[in-house]
Design a protein around this motif. Structure first.
Motif, PDB file in Angstrom:
ATOM      1  N   ASP A   1       0.820  -1.205   0.000  1.00 13.37           N
ATOM      2  CA  ASP A   1       0.000   0.000   0.000  1.00 13.37           C
ATOM      3  C   ASP A   1       0.859   1.262   0.000  1.00 13.37           C
ATOM      4  O   ASP A   1       0.536   2.233  -0.677  1.00 13.37           O
ATOM      5  CB  ASP A   1      -0.908   0.009   1.237  1.00 13.37           C
ATOM      6  N   ALA A   2       1.926   1.255   0.785  1.00 13.44           N
ATOM      7  CA  ALA A   2       2.771   2.450   0.884  1.00 13.44           C
ATOM      8  C   ALA A   2       3.348   2.824  -0.478  1.00 13.44           C
ATOM      9  O   ALA A   2       3.446   3.994  -0.823  1.00 13.44           O
ATOM     10  CB  ALA A   2       3.897   2.202   1.885  1.00 13.44           C
ATOM     11  N   ARG A   3       3.713   1.829  -1.256  1.00 13.79           N
ATOM     12  CA  ARG A   3       4.362   2.102  -2.543  1.00 13.79           C
ATOM     13  C   ARG A   3       3.373   2.262  -3.694  1.00 13.79           C
ATOM     14  O   ARG A   3       3.606   3.023  -4.622  1.00 13.79           O
ATOM     15  CB  ARG A   3       5.337   0.966  -2.887  1.00 13.79           C
ATOM     16  N   HIS A   5      -0.315   2.508  -3.576  1.00 15.92           N
ATOM     17  CA  HIS A   5      -1.709   2.786  -3.215  1.00 15.92           C
ATOM     18  C   HIS A   5      -2.502   3.448  -4.340  1.00 15.92           C
ATOM     19  O   HIS A   5      -3.674   3.154  -4.532  1.00 15.92           O
ATOM     20  CB  HIS A   5      -1.763   3.680  -1.962  1.00 15.92           C
ATOM     21  N   GLY A   6      -1.878   4.292  -5.100  1.00 12.34           N
ATOM     22  CA  GLY A   6      -2.618   5.028  -6.121  1.00 12.34           C
ATOM     23  C   GLY A   6      -2.788   4.286  -7.430  1.00 12.34           C
ATOM     24  O   GLY A   6      -3.427   4.799  -8.349  1.00 12.34           O
ATOM     25  N   TRP A  10      -2.725  -2.326  -8.582  1.00 17.66           N
ATOM     26  CA  TRP A  10      -2.426  -2.800  -7.230  1.00 17.66           C
ATOM     27  C   TRP A  10      -3.711  -3.005  -6.438  1.00 17.66           C
ATOM     28  O   TRP A  10      -3.889  -4.022  -5.760  1.00 17.66           O
ATOM     29  CB  TRP A  10      -1.520  -1.803  -6.495  1.00 17.66           C
ATOM     30  N   GLN A  11      -4.634  -2.072  -6.523  1.00 16.25           N
ATOM     31  CA  GLN A  11      -5.899  -2.201  -5.791  1.00 16.25           C
ATOM     32  C   GLN A  11      -6.677  -3.434  -6.264  1.00 16.25           C
ATOM     33  O   GLN A  11      -7.291  -4.132  -5.476  1.00 16.25           O
ATOM     34  CB  GLN A  11      -6.747  -0.932  -5.973  1.00 16.25           C
ATOM     35  N   ALA A  14      -4.841  -6.444  -4.796  1.00 17.77           N
ATOM     36  CA  ALA A  14      -5.091  -6.531  -3.355  1.00 17.77           C
ATOM     37  C   ALA A  14      -6.520  -6.988  -3.076  1.00 17.77           C
ATOM     38  O   ALA A  14      -6.765  -7.823  -2.195  1.00 17.77           O
ATOM     39  CB  ALA A  14      -4.827  -5.180  -2.699  1.00 17.77           C
ATOM     40  N   ARG A  30     -11.630  -1.993  -1.858  1.00 20.23           N
ATOM     41  CA  ARG A  30     -10.595  -1.752  -2.872  1.00 20.23           C
ATOM     42  C   ARG A  30     -11.196  -1.722  -4.284  1.00 20.23           C
ATOM     43  O   ARG A  30     -10.776  -0.937  -5.131  1.00 20.23           O
ATOM     44  CB  ARG A  30      -9.561  -2.880  -2.836  1.00 20.23           C
TER      45      ARG A  30
END
Length: 309
Positions: A1-3, A5-6, A10-11, A14, A30
Motif C-alpha cells: 500500500d505504501a508504494r 496505493h494510487g 495494485w488495488q 489486493a 478496494r
C-alpha cells in the motif's frame, strides 16, 4: 500500500487476494472505486445482493464482454431468484455471440435446471441439442435427458439417452448415466450393454483406472436396481480393489456393498460392512446421513436402494 496505493492494478490485485481469504468487505473497499471491467467482474462475483447485477450490466455494456461474462451474470441472477433477468441475460448473449449460441443455451438450461425450473430449462436444452454451436454435442444430449427425467417424461428421456449412447461424442460418464437410467426404468439389456461400452470407452491416459473404477461402481448400482445383488457386490468389490493405497473409499461405495450384501441374504456380512461405513465416515460431515432415517429418506435414491439401507 505504501508504494502502490494510487495504482488501480495494485488495488485490483489486493482486492483479489482479500477476496480469496474471505475478507469480502475489505476486498470490495478496494474494488468498488475502480473504473475497470475486471474490477466490475470481481464486484459482480463477490456481492450477494442485487447490486451485483448492476456491476454485471456494466461489464456486458463494455467492449470487453465475453460469453463467459454472460454465463456469470446469468448464474448470479438465478442465485438471486431473478429468473426473468437470468433468461434475458442469456438471450442477450445468444444474440451477441452467435458462434457460442449453443453453449449459452446449454448454460442457461443447466442454470435453470439446477434451480429446479425444469420447464423453463427445457426449450433452451432442446435448442442446444439442435444447434450445438460452441458446445460438445454430448453435453447437450445429457442436459436434455436429465431435464426430461426431472419432468417425469421418461420415454422421451430414454430416447435421448440412447441417442447419446450411440453417438461418437459419448464419453464414459454419459454412458454410465444412461446405464443407470436404463436400470431404474426397466431397460435391463441396454443397461448391461452400456456399462460394457463405458468400460471400453475409458480414456487412454493416467485417468483410465479411476474412470474404470467409477464404471464398476456405477455397474453395482445398476445391478442393485436390476435385482442382481450378487453381481452388484462383485462390481463394488472390483471398484474397491482399484482404489489407490493412500485413498479412502467413498461412502456411497461402502453403502453399495452394504446394500448388495443385505439384499443377497448375507446379513452378518452386511452389518459388518455397515459398521465399516460408519467408522470410515465418522470424521466426515456426511457421517450423520447413515444413522438418521429422516436424512436418508431425503436422498435422491430409488425405493429399492432406500429400503435396503
Amino acid at each position: 500500500d505504501a508504494r502502490f496505493h494510487g495504482e488501480p492494478r495494485w488495488q485490483l490485485a489486493a482486492g483479489s487476494v482479500l477476496r480469496d481469504v474471505d475478507q469480502t468487505a475489505a476486498a470490495l473497499a478496494r474494488l468498488r472505486p475502480l473504473d475497470t471491467v475486471e474490477a466490475w467482474r470481481k464486484c459482480g462475483e463477490i456481492i450477494e445482493d442485487e447490486e451485483a447485477l448492476d456491476f454485471w450490466t456494466k461489464v456486458l455494456d463494455s467492449t470487453e464482454a465475453t460469453h463467459e461474462d454472460i454465463d456469470a451474470a446469468g448464474k448470479k441472477a438465478a442465485e438471486l431468484g431473478r429468473f426473468g433477468d437470468c433468461t434475458r441475460l442469456y438471450d442477450l448473449g445468444i444474440e451477441k455471440f452467435p458462434k457460442q449460441s449453443g453453449l449459452l443455451r446449454f448454460w442457461c438450461g443447466e442454470t435453470l435446471r439446477g434451480a429446479g425450473r425444469n420447464r423453463s430449462a427445457l426449450p433452451y436444452l432442446e435448442e442446444a441439442k439442435q444447434d450445438p454451436s460452441g458446445l460438445n454435442p454430448s453435453y447437450g444430449f445429457r442436459g436434455l435427458a436429465k431435464c426430461l427425467e426431472a419432468l417425469k417424461r421418461n420415454d422421451e428421456a430414454w430416447k435421448v439417452w440412447m441417442e447419446l449412447a450411440q453417438s461418437d461424442e459419448a464419453i464414459s460418464q454419459h454412458l454410465r448415466d444412461a446405464a443407470y437410467f436404463g436400470a431404474t426404468h426397466g431397460h435391463a439389456t441396454e443397461s448391461h450393454d452400456l456399462i460394457g461400452k463405458a468400460l471400453d470407452n475409458a480414456p487412454e491416459n493416467e485417468g483410465r483406472q479411476a474412470d474404470q473404477r467409477t464404471t464398476h461402481y456405477m455397474a453395482g448400482w445398476c445391478q442393485i436396481n436390476l435385482d442382481d445383488p450378487a453381481e452388484a457386490e462383485k462390481s463394488f468389490q472390483t471398484a474397491m480393489e482399484m482404489i489407490e493405497v493412500d485413498e479412502k473409499p467413498g461412502s456411497d461405495l461402502l453403502a453399495g456393498i452394504v446394500i448388495a450384501q443385505w439384499l443377497g441374504g448375507k446379513q452378518e456380512e452386511a452389518l459388518k460392512s455397515y459398521q465399516t461405513l460408519l467408522d470410515t465416515t465418522r470424521s466426515q460431515e456426511s457421517a450423520s446421513i447413515w444413522t438418521d432415517p429422516a436424512t436418508l429418506n431425503a436422498l435422491e435414491w430409488t425405493e429399492e436402494e432406500l429400503a435396503a439401507i
